[in-house]
Design a protein around this motif. Structure first.
Motif, PDB file in Angstrom:
ATOM      1  N   GLY A 130     101.169  89.274  14.184  1.00 36.13           N
ATOM      2  CA  GLY A 130     101.508  87.861  14.135  1.00 36.13           C
ATOM      3  C   GLY A 130     100.391  86.900  14.496  1.00 36.13           C
ATOM      4  N   ILE A 131      99.143  87.296  14.357  1.00 35.14           N
ATOM      5  CA  ILE A 131      98.040  86.389  14.682  1.00 35.14           C
ATOM      6  C   ILE A 131      97.965  85.318  13.597  1.00 35.14           C
ATOM      7  CG2 ILE A 131      95.541  86.227  15.022  1.00 35.14           C
ATOM      8  CD1 ILE A 131      95.634  89.030  16.199  1.00 35.14           C
ATOM      9  N   VAL A 132      97.976  84.064  14.003  1.00 32.14           N
ATOM     10  CA  VAL A 132      98.111  82.972  13.029  1.00 32.14           C
ATOM     11  C   VAL A 132      96.842  82.147  12.860  1.00 32.14           C
ATOM     12  CG1 VAL A 132     100.599  82.809  13.356  1.00 32.14           C
ATOM     13  CG2 VAL A 132      99.094  81.426  14.790  1.00 32.14           C
ATOM     14  N   ASP A 133      95.853  82.369  13.681  1.00 31.02           N
ATOM     15  CA  ASP A 133      94.604  81.610  13.577  1.00 31.02           C
ATOM     16  C   ASP A 133      93.616  82.403  12.724  1.00 31.02           C
ATOM     17  OD1 ASP A 133      91.774  80.871  14.417  1.00 31.02           O
ATOM     18  OD2 ASP A 133      92.910  79.313  15.444  1.00 31.02           O
ATOM     19  N   HIS A 134      93.210  81.806  11.598  1.00 29.33           N
ATOM     20  CA  HIS A 134      92.315  82.521  10.684  1.00 29.33           C
ATOM     21  C   HIS A 134      90.954  82.802  11.308  1.00 29.33           C
ATOM     22  CE1 HIS A 134      95.260  80.504   7.987  1.00 29.33           C
ATOM     23  NE2 HIS A 134      95.206  81.665   7.383  1.00 29.33           N
ATOM     24  N   THR A 135      90.513  81.929  12.202  1.00 26.90           N
ATOM     25  CA  THR A 135      89.244  82.159  12.889  1.00 26.90           C
ATOM     26  C   THR A 135      89.320  83.427  13.722  1.00 26.90           C
ATOM     27  OG1 THR A 135      88.742  79.797  12.941  1.00 26.90           O
ATOM     28  CG2 THR A 135      87.586  81.190  14.523  1.00 26.90           C
ATOM     29  N   ASN A 136      90.413  83.613  14.441  1.00 28.13           N
ATOM     30  CA  ASN A 136      90.573  84.816  15.249  1.00 28.13           C
ATOM     31  C   ASN A 136      90.635  86.073  14.388  1.00 28.13           C
ATOM     32  OD1 ASN A 136      90.542  83.656  17.823  1.00 28.13           O
ATOM     33  ND2 ASN A 136      92.725  83.205  17.766  1.00 28.13           N
ATOM     34  N   VAL A 137      91.347  85.998  13.269  1.00 34.22           N
ATOM     35  CA  VAL A 137      91.417  87.171  12.388  1.00 34.22           C
ATOM     36  C   VAL A 137      90.028  87.525  11.865  1.00 34.22           C
ATOM     37  CG1 VAL A 137      92.266  87.996  10.157  1.00 34.22           C
ATOM     38  CG2 VAL A 137      93.831  86.908  11.763  1.00 34.22           C
ATOM     39  N   GLY A 138      89.273  86.528  11.427  1.00 31.86           N
ATOM     40  CA  GLY A 138      87.921  86.794  10.940  1.00 31.86           C
ATOM     41  C   GLY A 138      87.036  87.388  12.020  1.00 31.86           C
ATOM     42  N   ALA A 139      87.125  86.837  13.241  1.00 33.67           N
ATOM     43  CA  ALA A 139      86.307  87.349  14.349  1.00 33.67           C
ATOM     44  C   ALA A 139      86.697  88.778  14.710  1.00 33.67           C
ATOM     45  CB  ALA A 139      86.450  86.431  15.556  1.00 33.67           C
ATOM     46  N   ILE A 140      87.989  89.094  14.654  1.00 33.18           N
ATOM     47  CA  ILE A 140      88.428  90.454  14.960  1.00 33.18           C
ATOM     48  C   ILE A 140      87.897  91.445  13.926  1.00 33.18           C
ATOM     49  CG2 ILE A 140      90.457  91.966  15.090  1.00 33.18           C
ATOM     50  CD1 ILE A 140      91.956  89.573  16.354  1.00 33.18           C
ATOM     51  N   PHE A 141      87.911  91.057  12.666  1.00 35.72           N
ATOM     52  CA  PHE A 141      87.351  91.948  11.643  1.00 35.72           C
ATOM     53  C   PHE A 141      85.863  92.170  11.865  1.00 35.72           C
ATOM     54  CE2 PHE A 141      91.219  91.773   9.207  1.00 35.72           C
ATOM     55  CZ  PHE A 141      91.166  92.878   8.381  1.00 35.72           C
ATOM     56  N   ARG A 142      85.156  91.142  12.271  1.00 35.98           N
ATOM     57  CA  ARG A 142      83.724  91.305  12.510  1.00 35.98           C
ATOM     58  C   ARG A 142      83.478  92.282  13.659  1.00 35.98           C
ATOM     59  NH1 ARG A 142      79.295  86.349  13.018  1.00 35.98           N
ATOM     60  NH2 ARG A 142      77.440  87.669  12.798  1.00 35.98           N
ATOM     61  N   SER A 143      84.270  92.172  14.721  1.00 34.51           N
ATOM     62  CA  SER A 143      84.151  93.119  15.831  1.00 34.51           C
ATOM     63  C   SER A 143      84.569  94.518  15.405  1.00 34.51           C
ATOM     64  CB  SER A 143      85.015  92.659  17.010  1.00 34.51           C
ATOM     65  OG  SER A 143      84.525  91.458  17.563  1.00 34.51           O
ATOM     66  N   ALA A 144      85.609  94.608  14.580  1.00 39.00           N
ATOM     67  CA  ALA A 144      86.059  95.917  14.108  1.00 39.00           C
ATOM     68  C   ALA A 144      84.964  96.626  13.324  1.00 39.00           C
ATOM     69  CB  ALA A 144      87.314  95.761  13.252  1.00 39.00           C
ATOM     70  N   ALA A 145      84.263  95.878  12.478  1.00 42.25           N
ATOM     71  CA  ALA A 145      83.176  96.470  11.700  1.00 42.25           C
ATOM     72  C   ALA A 145      82.026  96.909  12.597  1.00 42.25           C
ATOM     73  CB  ALA A 145      82.680  95.464  10.663  1.00 42.25           C
ATOM     74  N   ALA A 146      81.714  96.102  13.592  1.00 48.19           N
ATOM     75  CA  ALA A 146      80.561  96.380  14.444  1.00 48.19           C
ATOM     76  C   ALA A 146      80.818  97.498  15.443  1.00 48.19           C
ATOM     77  CB  ALA A 146      80.161  95.109  15.202  1.00 48.19           C
ATOM     78  N   LEU A 147      82.075  97.684  15.846  1.00 52.77           N
ATOM     79  CA  LEU A 147      82.369  98.536  16.993  1.00 52.77           C
ATOM     80  C   LEU A 147      83.149  99.797  16.636  1.00 52.77           C
ATOM     81  CD1 LEU A 147      83.179  95.654  19.494  1.00 52.77           C
ATOM     82  CD2 LEU A 147      81.065  96.994  19.348  1.00 52.77           C
ATOM     83  N   GLY A 148      83.217 100.135  15.359  1.00 52.21           N
ATOM     84  CA  GLY A 148      83.700 101.456  14.991  1.00 52.21           C
ATOM     85  C   GLY A 148      85.175 101.600  14.733  1.00 52.21           C
ATOM     86  N   VAL A 263      92.339  86.284  22.006  1.00 53.35           N
ATOM     87  CA  VAL A 263      92.641  87.558  21.356  1.00 53.35           C
ATOM     88  C   VAL A 263      91.420  88.156  20.660  1.00 53.35           C
ATOM     89  CG1 VAL A 263      93.485  86.467  19.217  1.00 53.35           C
ATOM     90  CG2 VAL A 263      94.278  88.755  19.857  1.00 53.35           C
ATOM     91  N   ALA A 264      90.551  87.319  20.106  1.00 52.30           N
ATOM     92  CA  ALA A 264      89.364  87.856  19.442  1.00 52.30           C
ATOM     93  C   ALA A 264      88.411  88.475  20.456  1.00 52.30           C
ATOM     94  CB  ALA A 264      88.660  86.765  18.642  1.00 52.30           C
ATOM     95  N   ALA A 265      88.259  87.824  21.619  1.00 51.26           N
ATOM     96  CA  ALA A 265      87.398  88.378  22.672  1.00 51.26           C
ATOM     97  C   ALA A 265      88.003  89.657  23.235  1.00 51.26           C
ATOM     98  CB  ALA A 265      87.196  87.349  23.775  1.00 51.26           C
ATOM     99  N   ALA A 266      89.312  89.653  23.455  1.00 51.71           N
ATOM    100  CA  ALA A 266      89.977  90.847  23.983  1.00 51.71           C
ATOM    101  C   ALA A 266      89.851  92.014  23.013  1.00 51.71           C
ATOM    102  CB  ALA A 266      91.450  90.541  24.248  1.00 51.71           C
ATOM    103  N   ALA A 267      89.960  91.725  21.712  1.00 48.76           N
ATOM    104  CA  ALA A 267      89.818  92.791  20.719  1.00 48.76           C
ATOM    105  C   ALA A 267      88.430  93.415  20.787  1.00 48.76           C
ATOM    106  CB  ALA A 267      90.084  92.240  19.320  1.00 48.76           C
ATOM    107  N   ALA A 268      87.393  92.590  20.925  1.00 50.79           N
ATOM    108  CA  ALA A 268      86.033  93.114  20.988  1.00 50.79           C
ATOM    109  C   ALA A 268      85.858  94.029  22.195  1.00 50.79           C
ATOM    110  CB  ALA A 268      85.030  91.964  21.032  1.00 50.79           C
ATOM    111  N   VAL A 269      86.399  93.619  23.341  1.00 53.19           N
ATOM    112  CA  VAL A 269      86.296  94.444  24.555  1.00 53.19           C
ATOM    113  C   VAL A 269      87.030  95.769  24.345  1.00 53.19           C
ATOM    114  CG1 VAL A 269      86.924  94.586  26.988  1.00 53.19           C
ATOM    115  CG2 VAL A 269      86.025  92.433  26.070  1.00 53.19           C
ATOM    116  N   ALA A 270      88.242  95.700  23.809  1.00 52.00           N
ATOM    117  CA  ALA A 270      89.032  96.920  23.612  1.00 52.00           C
ATOM    118  C   ALA A 270      88.354  97.856  22.601  1.00 52.00           C
ATOM    119  CB  ALA A 270      90.444  96.558  23.135  1.00 52.00           C
ATOM    120  N   PHE A 271      87.832  97.307  21.524  1.00 57.02           N
ATOM    121  CA  PHE A 271      87.170  98.148  20.523  1.00 57.02           C
ATOM    122  C   PHE A 271      85.930  98.830  21.122  1.00 57.02           C
ATOM    123  CE2 PHE A 271      88.686  95.000  17.000  1.00 57.02           C
ATOM    124  CZ  PHE A 271      89.984  95.428  17.179  1.00 57.02           C
ATOM    125  N   TYR A 272      85.167  98.101  21.919  1.00 60.09           N
ATOM    126  CA  TYR A 272      83.960  98.673  22.517  1.00 60.09           C
ATOM    127  C   TYR A 272      84.322  99.866  23.413  1.00 60.09           C
ATOM    128  CZ  TYR A 272      79.654  99.100  25.197  1.00 60.09           C
ATOM    129  OH  TYR A 272      78.515  99.572  25.793  1.00 60.09           O
TER     130      TYR A 272
END
Length: 277
Positions: A130-148, A263-272
């Protein structure tokens, strides 16, 4: 590829760029006709590299020499594609165009894979609830790509990863990380979706503050052969039903009395911590 010089943004050939809403671009009634818009040379390059089909390009005439390689690659991908060129003053009528680094592409939406095929060889998956902010979704994908992260699943109430701003913020990584929707209607999540993940062998980790939560550093998390990391919407976070049905509730240890992260920052921490890029 033909290069067509137009005088005005009002030309009907440019409807996809200037007049169609995001819902019209998605074309839910006829998904095979759906489009998305990619912005900037880097993003379009990644979309072409991922095999997406360009239907047209649009640029300020100033960028035409620099666009020669993109035009050639777009033509190779779709010989019927067209490059449209406008005068600078017409391009400036497109809100935010100064952020695109000179070029836009209208591309055909891909057919979404099934959850089963997407996750066939995945070990670490992100689920966006249910994430509704497109900026957060884009940032999460960028972290997902970078962090495996191997794949991303978006729930029916999550915003569209191919929305123009999400694609731009992701820097085109939405074309690099495999993704699909888990469920078609809001009722399909969380109960049916979590059951599907469990049936595919995934343990589920709900990122949420709770008295029963474990630390992100808990070794039991990294010990899971397959793990789905579930991130919740801005503000409210994950639904109580998701938290109750997940295998783990996970918190990020924090200092100075801070209780949560964006949520985008939390996702990056969790992915790392959990994905071992």
């Amino acid at each position: 590829m033909p290069v067509v010089r137009l005088d005005s943004l009002d030309d009907p050939a440019l409807d996809a760029y200037a007049r169609l809403t995001e819902a019209q671009l998605r074309n839910r009634l006829e998904p095979e006709k759906g489009l998305f818009i990619a912005e900037s040379f880097k993003v379009i390059d990644r979309a072409l590299e991922a095999g997406h089909t360009p239907l047209s390009l649009l640029m300020d005439q100033h960028w035409l020499p620099q666009a020669a390689d993109i035009i050639a690659r777009a033509e190779a991908a779709n010989p019927q594609a067209t490059a449209y060129v406008l005068p600078p003053e017409e391009i400036q009528r497109l809100t935010g165009f100064e952020l695109t680094r000179g070029i836009l592409a209208a591309m055909r939406r891909p057919q979404m894979p099934s959850v089963e095929s997407l996750l066939a060889n995945a070990r670490r998956v992100a689920v966006l609830e249910g994430i509704v902010d497109h900026t957060n979704v884009g940032a999460i994908f960028r972290s997902a790509a970078a962090l495996g992260v191997d794949a991303v699943l978006v729930t029916p109430t999550c915003c569209d990863p191919l929305y123009r701003r999400a694609v731009r913020v992701s820097m085109g990584t939405v074309f690099q990380v495999p993704w699909t929707r888990i469920g078609q209607a809001p009722a399909d999540w969380p109960t049916a979706g979590l059951a599907q993940l469990h049936a595919l062998g995934f343990a589920t980790a709900a990122m949420a503050l709770s008295d029963e939560s474990v630390s992100l550093r808990d070794p039991a998390l990294n010990a899971q052969e397959k793990l789905a990391i579930i991130m919740g919407t801005e503000g409210d976070g994950l639904s109580p039903q998701t938290i109750a049905q997940a295998d783990f509730t996970v918190r990020i240890p924090m200092a100075h009395g801070v209780d949560s992260l964006n949520v985008a920052a939390a996702a990056a921490v969790a992915f790392y911590q959990l994905c071992g890029a």
